[in-house]
Design a protein around this motif. Structure first.
Motif, PDB file in Angstrom:
ATOM      1  N   GLY A 166       0.733  -1.230   0.016  1.00 61.94           N
ATOM      2  CA  GLY A 166       0.007  -0.001   0.069  1.00 61.94           C
ATOM      3  C   GLY A 166       0.580   1.226   0.039  1.00 61.94           C
ATOM      4  N   ARG A 167       1.911   1.033   0.700  1.00 62.64           N
ATOM      5  CA  ARG A 167       2.828   2.373   0.686  1.00 62.64           C
ATOM      6  C   ARG A 167       3.518   2.769  -0.657  1.00 62.64           C
ATOM      7  N   VAL A 168       3.968   1.522  -1.362  1.00 65.39           N
ATOM      8  CA  VAL A 168       4.689   1.887  -2.455  1.00 65.39           C
ATOM      9  C   VAL A 168       3.959   1.800  -3.616  1.00 65.39           C
ATOM     10  N   LEU A 169       2.586   1.443  -3.871  1.00 63.99           N
ATOM     11  CA  LEU A 169       1.879   1.671  -4.850  1.00 63.99           C
ATOM     12  C   LEU A 169       1.793   2.759  -5.564  1.00 63.99           C
ATOM     13  N   ARG A 170       1.421   3.955  -4.989  1.00 63.17           N
ATOM     14  CA  ARG A 170       1.136   4.982  -5.812  1.00 63.17           C
ATOM     15  C   ARG A 170       2.668   5.696  -6.185  1.00 63.17           C
ATOM     16  N   PRO A 171       3.724   5.544  -5.483  1.00 59.99           N
ATOM     17  CA  PRO A 171       5.045   6.098  -6.212  1.00 59.99           C
ATOM     18  C   PRO A 171       5.423   5.122  -7.259  1.00 59.99           C
ATOM     19  N   VAL A 172       4.947   3.872  -7.363  1.00 60.37           N
ATOM     20  CA  VAL A 172       5.231   3.102  -8.376  1.00 60.37           C
ATOM     21  C   VAL A 172       4.582   3.461  -9.730  1.00 60.37           C
ATOM     22  N   GLU A 173       3.238   3.495  -9.263  1.00 64.63           N
ATOM     23  CA  GLU A 173       2.200   4.057 -10.703  1.00 64.63           C
ATOM     24  C   GLU A 173       2.680   5.395 -10.825  1.00 64.63           C
TER      25      GLU A 173
END
Length: 293
Positions: A166-173
């Motif tokens: 959940g923490r890394v999802l948005r940066p990856v996207e």
């Protein structure tokens, strides 16, 4: 196209595709996969996307006498279904977003195996392309590394470390979407002359192929309007990054990459038109659609 340009396109496209599919994997749960399989008529969608759409495209190529390299670009897209942008379009159209995410996650697994096979078979049926070389095993290896591995890693992280996912999802996207936009812009500039030389007959063939794919995807799924919109958008919007990666890998130095980009930009435009029509002219008032608003 120079070697340095080919390398730049390959690197940008690979990073974008791998990042997008890692992001899909980070979102994907076992329940979503099961729901996608249960609700989407996947038994129809796989042959529809990997057999029917390529056959329709091949028929239009012959009917409109599309030049060889442009025809190859069209076929590469025809063999690359369900673009990563489909969940974005589904959200904008207030369609079934969970289903869009599930199918966008499932199709790349099939694409890694089937896209090279469909491309190889299609190449033999395109007039003038019989003697061109297509590296099936090389492309298969690239797609497994670019598609299957990142998504499997994302699913594993989601399963074992849900909070971290959940923490890394948005940066990856964000990074992968920005890389994808940069890649598409770069290859558009590089291939701009080729895009302008596409001609009205190939463009018309591309439009007809896309509209037939949308009608087939919409009509052969169900039962709700939200599900049909997802399958229609997914069937008509092909994976540009995947097709570019295959084109650069097997047809570097030709106009095939430019043809893929010209067709891909047209697909994005048509997708946005359908999204606007569905959202504003024929809105879906079901509960699931309201949840995506």
């Amino acid at each position: 196209m120079s070697l340095d340009t080919n390398t730049t396109i390959r690197v940008l496209t690979t990073l974008s595709l791998a990042g997008l599919l890692l992001g899909v994997g980070l979102r994907l749960t076992g329940k979503q996969v099961r729901d996608a399989l249960r609700r989407s008529h996947l038994g129809w969608l796989l042959p529809l996307n990997f057999i029917a759409v390529p056959l329709v495209t091949l028929g239009l190529i012959r009917a409109f006498q599309v030049p060889t390299e442009t025809a190859i670009g069209m076929m590469l897209l025809a063999a690359s279904p369900f673009a990563p942008v489909v969940p974005v379009f589904a959200r904008m159209a207030r369609a079934d977003l969970a289903l869009a995410a599930g199918l966008t996650g499932l199709f790349p697994f099939a694409s890694a195996i089937l896209t090279p096979v469909i491309c190889e078979l299609s190449l033999k049926a395109i007039p003038g392309a019989e003697t061109l070389s297509f590296r099936v095993l090389t492309i298969l290896g690239v797609l497994v590394a670019t598609i299957t591995l990142p998504m499997a890693v994302g699913v594993a992280i989601r399963h074992w470390r849900a909070e971290f996912a959940g923490r890394v999802l948005r940066p990856v996207e964000v990074v992968s979407e920005a890389t994808g936009a940069l890649s598409l812009a770069f290859v558009t500039v590089v291939e701009f002359k080729t895009i302008l030389q596409t001609g009205w007959k190939p463009l018309l063939a591309m439009v007809i192929a896309s509209e037939i794919a949308l009608v087939l995807g919409y009509g052969l799924s169900g039962p709700t309007r939200g599900i049909r919109r997802v399958t229609g958008l997914g069937t008509s919007n092909r994976n540009i990054a995947l097709a570019i990666l295959v084109a650069v890998g097997s047809f570097a130095g030709t106009h095939v990459v430019g043809a893929v980009v010209a067709n891909g930009l047209l697909l994005i435009l048509l997708g946005l038109v359908h999204v606007a029509l569905w959202r504003f002219c024929w809105p879906d008032t079901s509960a699931s659609a309201q949840g995506n608003a």
